[in-house]
Design a protein around this motif. Structure first.
Motif, PDB file in Angstrom:
ATOM      1  N   ILE A  59     -12.664  48.966   4.675  1.00 40.91           N
ATOM      2  CA  ILE A  59     -14.092  48.763   4.906  1.00 40.91           C
ATOM      3  C   ILE A  59     -14.794  48.692   3.561  1.00 40.91           C
ATOM      4  CG2 ILE A  59     -16.169  49.613   6.035  1.00 40.91           C
ATOM      5  CD1 ILE A  59     -13.940  48.943   7.981  1.00 40.91           C
ATOM      6  N   LYS A 232      -8.214  55.971  11.448  1.00 42.05           N
ATOM      7  CA  LYS A 232      -9.596  55.665  11.084  1.00 42.05           C
ATOM      8  C   LYS A 232     -10.120  56.507   9.924  1.00 42.05           C
ATOM      9  CE  LYS A 232     -10.950  53.950  15.649  1.00 42.05           C
ATOM     10  NZ  LYS A 232     -11.935  54.055  16.763  1.00 42.05           N
ATOM     11  N   GLN A 258     -19.900  51.947   8.648  1.00 44.40           N
ATOM     12  CA  GLN A 258     -19.597  51.315   9.933  1.00 44.40           C
ATOM     13  C   GLN A 258     -19.384  49.817   9.708  1.00 44.40           C
ATOM     14  OE1 GLN A 258     -19.128  52.803  12.926  1.00 44.40           O
ATOM     15  NE2 GLN A 258     -19.291  54.717  11.761  1.00 44.40           N
TER      16      GLN A 258
END
Length: 259
Positions: A59, A232, A258
């Motif tokens: 991410i 995660k 996110q």
């Protein structure tokens, strides 16, 4: 100098720095029976993006801070610098001054390192000695896209550079091989919290060679690593034992935006 090199390599292996993952995940027989003593694996939904690996979140802007307790204590921060459709760039900055970047390629959640020595050479200093090196060879699997108890994989890594002692430099290299097996899910508590994490046991063999005035000598080091990866979240803990290089790496904090 042995401690200087080995400690940094342990951190690199534990945190997947400059490490390759397979184009295809390990094959597991769906009809095979799981022994009663084996923990039930975590069921993870299939990856939908090229870089979607449940045990190593890719991410943009994600950061993970770690502490190292061992022969050379240290801290470092792992950051995802850029994410593209089929790859990403990551960086690790150690408090001791080591900085390393790597460019990766992604495919179906599997991660392949394209440039293990990206960002120039790395260095480590300890007790008046210095080691400068680059990754010159890299192959095999570090962390598959899916893990089930009993899955096994391996990797190899070559570091080459110079060792400086009292102002005099010598060529030095380190051949590293690592063989890993997924054990099962365990509860692990670290400064960042308590996690249900997949335990991965690895056997690491290093052969550190130093050439002094044309006379090379090699020091073998055998280590056992236990890594815990949380879905995660990523790597939460590593415990290394053997050859007088016992150390522990723990996740102290993390921030994953996110997607």
């Amino acid at each position: 100098y042995i401690i200087s090199i080995a400690t940094l390599v342990l951190a690199m292996l534990a945190c997947n720095l400059g490490s390759a993952a397979p184009t295809d995940a390990p094959t597991v027989d769906p009809n095979s029976e799981i022994p009663e003593s084996t923990p039930v694996p975590v069921i993870v939904a299939p990856s939908v993006g090229a870089c979607d690996n449940p045990y190593m979140p890719i991410i943009l802007g994600g950061t993970w801070s770690y502490s190292i307790d061992g022969p050379i204590p240290d801290t470092y921060v792992h950051t995802i610098l850029a994410v593209e459709a089929d790859g990403f760039t990551e960086q690790d900055i150690f408090e001791s001054g080591v900085t390393r970047q790597g460019k990766w390629k992604c495919g179906n959640g599997n991660l392949i390192a394209l440039n293990p020595s990206g960002g120039g050479s790395a260095s480590v200093n300890a007790d008046g000695n210095a080691v400068d090196f680059q990754t010159t060879a890299l192959e095999g699997v570090t962390l598959p896209a899916s893990l089930n108890p009993g899955d096994s994989w391996s990797q190899s890594l070559t570091l080459e550079g110079t060792q400086t002692i009292n102002g005099e430099s010598f060529p030095v290299s380190n051949q590293v091989t690592q063989a890993c097996t997924a054990v099962g899910v365990e509860s692990v508590t670290v400064p960042a919290g308590t996690f249900d994490a997949m335990r991965v046991d690895c056997k690491i063999d290093m052969n550190i060679t130093m050439d002094i005035s044309g006379s090379p000598f090699t020091t073998p080091i055998a280590l056992n690593n236990t890594n815990w990866y949380a879905v995660k979240v990523g790597l939460v803990k590593t415990v290394s034992t053997g050859s007088g290089l016992d150390s522990t790496i723990e996740l102290t904090s993390y921030s994953i935006p996110q997607p």
